[in-house]
Write an enzyme that holds these catalytic residues in place. Structure first.
Site, PDB file in Angstrom:
ATOM      1  N   ARG A  74      16.887 -11.261  -3.894  1.00  0.00           N
ATOM      2  CA  ARG A  74      15.633 -12.027  -3.891  1.00  0.00           C
ATOM      3  C   ARG A  74      15.678 -13.179  -2.890  1.00  0.00           C
ATOM      4  NH1 ARG A  74      13.871 -12.648 -10.253  1.00  0.00           N
ATOM      5  NH2 ARG A  74      14.337 -10.490 -10.815  1.00  0.00           N
ATOM      6  N   GLU A  84       5.251  -6.465  -5.849  1.00  0.00           N
ATOM      7  CA  GLU A  84       4.781  -7.690  -6.493  1.00  0.00           C
ATOM      8  C   GLU A  84       5.145  -8.914  -5.655  1.00  0.00           C
ATOM      9  OE1 GLU A  84       6.748  -9.273  -9.989  1.00  0.00           O
ATOM     10  OE2 GLU A  84       4.824  -9.481 -11.018  1.00  0.00           O
TER      11      GLU A  84
END
Lengths: 462, 137, 462, 137
Positions: free
Chosen positions: C87, C154
């Site tokens: 991430r 997303e």
């Protein structure tokens, strides 16, 4: 322990049972012990519906395991479901099968195990037990139940005869249950409150609410007259939530009208008793839906189903999961769910009126027991799909467009023109391909439309 | 005017399941049959006695839902040997405990002398019609 | 396969990613293959909400097993949840941990595995995948996602920055996500519809609906302006069913007002994102309640929780069970449940008004991206409990008597007197022992009151 | 008039959990403290630098919710050896992955030089008061 005798018991038990059981005063002493917790205590204390599973296997150790496993899931009461041989009074057969192949028994043969083991069951779990069976004549079994320390006993002369037996005269079953109820009265005088539950489910398939409630209320009335003080009246979920909510609420109103004021009445919902879906998702949704219905209708307890209902007696894990599924429907998070009270009140009023038209002719007259017997013989009381020759079985039920169960054929029921017109406004009578229509109504929830997956794709599971 | 057709109907001896029995009786009556319904828990000798009373019956229909069909019908060869139940015996329902052994259960019933085993009640009237046609020929 | 180059991709990817990935035309060809099923197809086809679980483990084979196990439960989409190292763009660290201790990864490190394995994941299951992560800057990850054949992604420059990072400037994250959205626009022109989902959940704790919806709608507006055609707007369940239903319905109305007519908008509910109950019964009831709320609010999908939420990443079995629990709340048997439409309409109107008062000052003016950055700097946009220094975090939320989330302190939000008065009529502002009050609000569902057993006996489970 | 009391607050280096941090800041301000809140993801040297800027701070409060407190605070002995962070260091939160090792995790933090480990934020103000009383004596 002094030698037992037949006359000890306040009802006729067989000599064999009398010889095997402790004397009546000892049974009463055991039941009165202050540490004993009774089903009536649980029923009185509950503020929301609780869940009670069915539960019975032949072997004693496996029964203990099963009770222990189910207790983990948090039921309010646990059941001792009795095997078929014992239900019919064939205690010797049950004992033989127990010795040879205990797994062949479809329930716990309490008399074959003996009352000492019954007390083991009671001691093994922290919640009270109920004995559930299906015996048209149950005096011996009740004696074993009491001697075991169990004070909740299902059954009555109508609901445990007509669906289970071909040819036991109603008078015989009603009179034998009267003795059981009389014994409950004597126990009440001694301070022991026995919970007597009535199986309004009857034959379990498409039961019109007024037929269910009328039969259970008649049994309750006979029981109250014989001295029973704690009555549980069970109604089987039809699956149409307005009808079911109205029927559950009608029980309280009807009890106030037809039962003496000094008895306590608890409302019980049987989770859907008809043909269950094989899809586990649909089955679980139906179980949850039943419990939610119980809460909406104000029931004290829910007798539960499992996702294995369609294929027989469930495993302990499936049974425990069934308890949890029902508890989901009872979650306080769902307390926001409410129904149109106007619709419920209307449905509830009609149900009460139908029940009154069935009960009043029976109760306004002489001995209710004899009048019940003759009413079933004449067909002014009746049960659809009766297994017994002592009910006409000429009533034919069906589902209306919303799924509520109505009368497709009134048979000999003495309904007024107003009741008939109201019924027929929901369900057109007549017989266009009755087999197909009735099969569809019976298989209403079997068709795999109760879960999100089946609704999205009916072909995903055969 | 067609003559009145008659069948005997009942549920096997150990079986108290009444729903399918009642449904099939209604179905047959709707199809024009006279039905002598012996109801639930009917031992085979009771079927035989009913046939003696109603010799015009064209078939004996036995339902079984509890998986004990074979045990409940085991007297069939003896009764047939004594000259009883000389009509087509048609059995339907759940014939064995569990699904896997259904075909096996069907074979064992046929070995016992059962004439036809049905899995769906809608097959019943066509079967009765075809049996009658054979008799007529 | 020709040599890849950075310029191939319609957004800036790192040289390492460009070297590892197939050329852009090949990615587009792969995505356009007629047999490919896309998330957008599922979202468009759904008539009832479907369930999507979170799902990510480090090891590739275990990830395949996990996806296979969850597919059995019948989700509408499956997720590839990305690990924390990836991430933050630390692909090398993720690759090292993957080699040394793959179980230490809290998600699937897609770039470390490579796009070929990503295609394996897609091929392994019958439902499309979505990549879910939490990256403030995600261009490389998006390139790997597309190369894997996954067309649902997303994230946005607000929702994937403020809750996850201390000091990534909002302008940087918004500009980097604009490149992703521009690439989606180019793909749309090629006939490939990428579903872009916006994480309205933000910091996940006591999120006032208007704050959630305002942030997600701003991200959606920027995305639509950059060319995205398929937008999913996610709202986190507060747990008050009227507020949640109103908020979900407000999304459609607000999208019609703030987004161009040619985009398609799907409504998503995140099952409760706050402190989850440890009691499995309470947790399961909360999951079911969330799904039921999604149905009432007209959502297309529910992002699910599990009974192990309180203790970390769930097992595959618990995750599958969570899907089934949510599906129970979506059962057609519960379609009879309805809410007071008057109350919902009123709540929905106030939510829309609040959102408008947050959005209009930002959108009525020059470049929205710059105005968003300065609004957060000034506090006229804000997020409670922001992890980032780039939002003021001076808004304080709280629950009203019904449990709905309101503003306890407006911070710098530019609400009108009418909106303030309406809010304050539900929740008295001021700070009487704020720590205790806020802790109670945050732990609203942790207190073990969501299941029947806890409601009956709060002590039964610690 | 009482003098303004000051504390440093922040979340450990690897941890982005902001909610408890914000709550504790509100709580302390409500209790009359001035709070320098360094927020989430704050490495230990950043606490040390803040203390140099605010030498009047009476304690350094470090939250940790992701189970990595020990790793995030492992530079404490080195910094203390260099004369930094010479104030009570108070750590609170979820200190280890999983519940079983909480006591063990607490011991390891104390071994590292952490002065106090708290499990509940309501203990914080009483602890600060008692530390101040000791200094006053």
């Amino acid at each position: 322990m002094s030698a037992p005798s037949v006359v000890d018991f306040p009802m006729a038990v067989s000599p064999a049972a009398a010889a095997a059981l402790p004397p009546w005063p000892e049974v009463v002493r055991w039941l009165r012990a202050p540490e004993r917790r009774h089903a009536a205590d649980v029923l009185r204390a509950t503020r929301r519906p609780f869940v009670q599973p069915r539960c019975g296997v032949g072997d004693h150790d496996r029964m203990l395991e099963l009770l222990g496993a189910l207790e983990q899931a948090g039921p309010g009461l646990l059941s001792v479901t009795i095997d078929s041989h014992t239900r019919l009074g064939r205690f010797d057969t049950a004992a033989r099968v127990l010795r040879e192949r205990p797994a062949d028994l479809n329930g716990y043969p309490l008399p074959a195990h003996g009352w000492e083991r019954g007390r083991d069951l009671v001691a093994a779990v922290g919640v009270p037990l109920e004995v559930r069976h299906g015996s048209p004549e149950a005096r011996d079994l009740f004696a074993y139940t009491l001697a075991s320390g169990i004070t909740s006993f299902e059954g009555g002369g109508i609901g445990y005869n007509l669906p289970y037996c071909k040819d036991v005269p109603l008078r015989d079953s009603l009179e034998s249950w009267r003795e059981i109820d009389t014994a409950c009265g004597e126990l009440a005088a001694e301070g022991v409150l026995v919970d007597r539950e009535f199986f309004g489910t009857l034959t379990g398939v498409l039961m019109p609410p007024s037929t269910s409630l009328a039969c259970a209320l008649l049994e309750a009335r006979l029981a109250a007259d014989a001295g029973v003080r704690c009555l549980s009246i069970a109604y089987p979920q039809s699956g149409e939530v307005y009808q079911d909510t109205a029927a559950l609420r009608a029980i309280t109103a009807l009890a106030a009208r037809y039962l003496p004021a000094h008895v306590e009445v608890h409302v019980v919902l049987h989770e859907f008793m008809g043909v269950f879906p094989r899809c586990p998702g649909c089955a679980e949704a139906l179980i949850l839906f039943g419990a939610l219905t119980a809460r909406l209708g104000g029931a004290a307890k829910v007798i539960n189903k499992t996702t294995q209902e369609a294929s027989g007696i469930p495993t302990a894990a499936a049974n425990a999961r069934g308890i949890r599924s029902a508890q989901l429907g009872l979650s306080p998070l769902l307390d926001f769910i409410a129904l149109d009270e106007g619709l419920i009140a209307e449905e509830c009023g009609w149900i009460q009126r139908e029940v009154a038209e069935l009960l009043d002719p029976v109760l306004e007259g002489g001995d209710p027991l004899s009048r019940i017997v003759s009413a079933f013989a004449r067909g002014t009381l009746d049960v659809p799909f009766s297994a017994s020759v002592h009910a006409r079985g000429s009533v034919v039920p069906g589902r209306d467009a919303r799924g509520a169960v109505r009368y497709r054929d009134f048979g000999g029921l003495p309904f007024s023109p107003a009741v008939r017109a109201h019924n027929d406004s929901h369900l057109r009578r007549g017989r266009p391909d009755l087999l197909a229509v009735l099969s569809a109504d019976i298989n209403h929830f079997a068709a795999g439309r109760s879960c999100e997956r089946c609704a999205a794709d009916p072909t995903w599971r055969a | 005017m067609a003559e009145q057709r008659l069948v005997l109907l009942g549920v096997a001896a150990s079986d108290a399941h009444a729903v399918a029995n009642r449904l099939i009786a209604m179905h047959l009556r709707q199809a024009g049959f006279e039905v002598v319904n012996l109801g639930t828990c009917t031992p085979l000798p009771e079927f035989a006695a009913a046939l003696r009373l109603h010799p015009g019956a064209e078939a004996v229909l036995i339902g079984s839902l509890n998986g004990h069909a074979h045990a409940d019908l085991r007297e069939l060869p003896d009764l047939r040997a004594k000259g009883e139940l000389r009509r087509p015996v048609i059995v339907g329902g759940n014939l064995a405990v569990g699904q896997a052994s259904a075909a096996e259960a069907e074979r064992r019933l046929l070995d016992l002398g059962v004439d036809h085993v049905l899995r769906d009640a809608v097959e019943l009237v066509p079967l009765l019609d075809s049996l009658r046609a054979k008799v007529a020929v």
